[in-house]
Design a protein around this motif. Structure first.
Motif, PDB file in Angstrom:
ATOM      1  N   ILE A 308       0.823  -1.298  -0.016  1.00 40.07           N
ATOM      2  CA  ILE A 308       0.014   0.122   0.103  1.00 40.07           C
ATOM      3  C   ILE A 308       0.869   1.045   0.066  1.00 40.07           C
ATOM      4  O   ILE A 308       0.583   2.170  -0.687  1.00 40.07           O
ATOM      5  N   GLU A 309       2.159   1.113   0.781  1.00 38.41           N
ATOM      6  CA  GLU A 309       2.828   2.475   0.740  1.00 38.41           C
ATOM      7  C   GLU A 309       3.525   2.697  -0.738  1.00 38.41           C
ATOM      8  O   GLU A 309       3.556   3.551  -1.027  1.00 38.41           O
ATOM      9  N   PHE A 310       3.804   1.316  -1.331  1.00 42.14           N
ATOM     10  CA  PHE A 310       4.257   1.681  -2.769  1.00 42.14           C
ATOM     11  C   PHE A 310       3.171   2.069  -3.632  1.00 42.14           C
ATOM     12  O   PHE A 310       3.514   3.001  -4.493  1.00 42.14           O
ATOM     13  N   ILE A 311       1.865   1.748  -3.551  1.00 40.69           N
ATOM     14  CA  ILE A 311       0.730   2.210  -4.519  1.00 40.69           C
ATOM     15  C   ILE A 311       0.720   3.833  -3.984  1.00 40.69           C
ATOM     16  O   ILE A 311       0.423   4.609  -5.046  1.00 40.69           O
ATOM     17  N   SER A 312       0.671   4.071  -2.710  1.00 46.34           N
ATOM     18  CA  SER A 312       0.714   5.536  -2.440  1.00 46.34           C
ATOM     19  C   SER A 312       1.837   6.345  -3.195  1.00 46.34           C
ATOM     20  O   SER A 312       1.447   7.572  -3.643  1.00 46.34           O
ATOM     21  N   LYS A 313       2.979   5.947  -3.009  1.00 46.82           N
ATOM     22  CA  LYS A 313       4.098   6.748  -3.999  1.00 46.82           C
ATOM     23  C   LYS A 313       3.795   6.743  -5.181  1.00 46.82           C
ATOM     24  O   LYS A 313       4.262   7.674  -6.126  1.00 46.82           O
TER      25      LYS A 313
END
Length: 335
Positions: A308-313
């Motif tokens: 999810i952190e990767f998707i947010s970035k």
């Protein structure tokens, strides 16, 4: 001392109470006595209710059962149904804590979209990103396609969904594998009705596990049963010299998966087709053997959060690129 000086008490002596209880021997009293004796005997013979015990003790007792036993106990009556429904998370966690130490870390639950920040729903479900995941959403013949509006479609959750669906399908065909009856093969591009019904049933069971800890534990129980049956089946084949997990009769009867923590063959290859079931012994994804520390290393539970952190970035980069593009267009138009 004169005769007149003697007191009346001294003259009569010490009084002794010899009053005795009268014995009642009427027919009425006999009937009352018999009824009281029958009630006392019935009360002493009546079994004690399990739920009358302290709460902590009841949980300890239920922890010794299998998830399938808990489901059966839940159907006994309203009292058990209500107690188990209320204490379901604690019961499931306690059972999995000693029965499915290994399997529980291999088959974690995908995250529901309702538990994810709504601000990034659009980016998780965007067509551009869904296209990048086409290879992981390929409709297998034995794995139903997940609903992107229901569960998170990050890479971790997609793999978790496929693994849980495989538990249900692999368990469904265990009887065929035990008796040597061939599994029906489906020609490429065909979608027979019986398989569509089976896929729908598989998806319905996995969806129950997404919201019910006890159903999740039931899936873990089913996969441990499938694994022990597969290992026993292949071990009985004297011509099969492949390396396998050592499993004794005590391991199989214990109802625990601790024997799978021993050194064994790789167990993470996904069976892309039901034809792979014939040689499949132990499918335990999301782990690998560490030769240095001589133990299995598992994918961390927070892997979803990292995705999810990767998707947010990724979404932030898209927004920045879009802003830069608009500024460039404005400057070109102004020139």
């Amino acid at each position: 001392m004169t005769k007149n000086d003697v007191s009346e008490d001294d003259e009569l002596g010490v009084l002794e109470d010899r009053t005795q209880t009268l014995t009642l021997r009427s027919k009425r009293t006999e009937r009352v006595r018999k009824r009281q004796a029958q009630k006392a005997k019935k009360a002493s013979n009546q079994p004690q209710d399990l739920l009358s015990l302290p709460y902590e003790l009841v949980l300890e007792i239920l922890t010794l059962l299998r998830p399938s036993d808990i489901f059966n106990l839940k159907q006994v009556g309203r009292a058990f149904h209500g107690f188990i429904s209320e204490a379901e998370p604690a019961i499931a966690k306690s059972i999995a804590g000693w029965r499915y130490v290994c399997v529980g870390k291999c088959f974690r639950l995908p995250v529901l979209m309702e538990h994810i920040d709504p601000a990034i729903h659009f980016y998780i479900q965007s067509p551009e990103r869904q296209e990048l995941l086409t290879i992981h959403k390929k409709p297998y013949q034995h794995v139903p396609t997940p609903d992107p509006a229901e569960i998170c479609t990050c890479l971790t959750c997609l793999l978790r969904w496929s693994a849980l669906c495989l538990i249900v399908d692999f368990a469904h065909w265990q009887r065929n594998l035990d008796i040597g009856e061939p599994i029906p093969m489906i020609p490429r591009g065909k979608h027979p009705g019986w398989n569509q019904v089976l896929l729908a049933s598989t998806a319905a069971i996995v969806r129950k596990a997404l919201r019910s800890p006890l159903w999740h534990a039931r899936l873990l129980e089913a996969h441990l049963d499938s694994t022990t049956r597969s290992i026993r089946r292949h071990a009985s084949n004297k011509g099969n010299k492949r390396r396998r997990f050592h499993m004794s009769e005590e391991d199989m009867e214990s109802g625990s998966d601790l024997f799978l923590e021993r050194s064994g063959p790789p167990s993470l290859d996904f069976p892309f087709h039901r034809d792979n079931y014939y040689m499949l012994e132990a499918y335990l994804p999301n782990r690998g053997w560490n030769a240095v520390s001589m133990r299995w290393m598992y994918l961390p539970a927070d892997q979803h959060d990292r995705d999810i952190e990767f998707i947010s970035k990724w979404a932030e980069r898209r927004r920045n690129n879009a802003t830069t593009m608009r500024e460039d267009i404005t400057q070109e138009q102004g020139a």
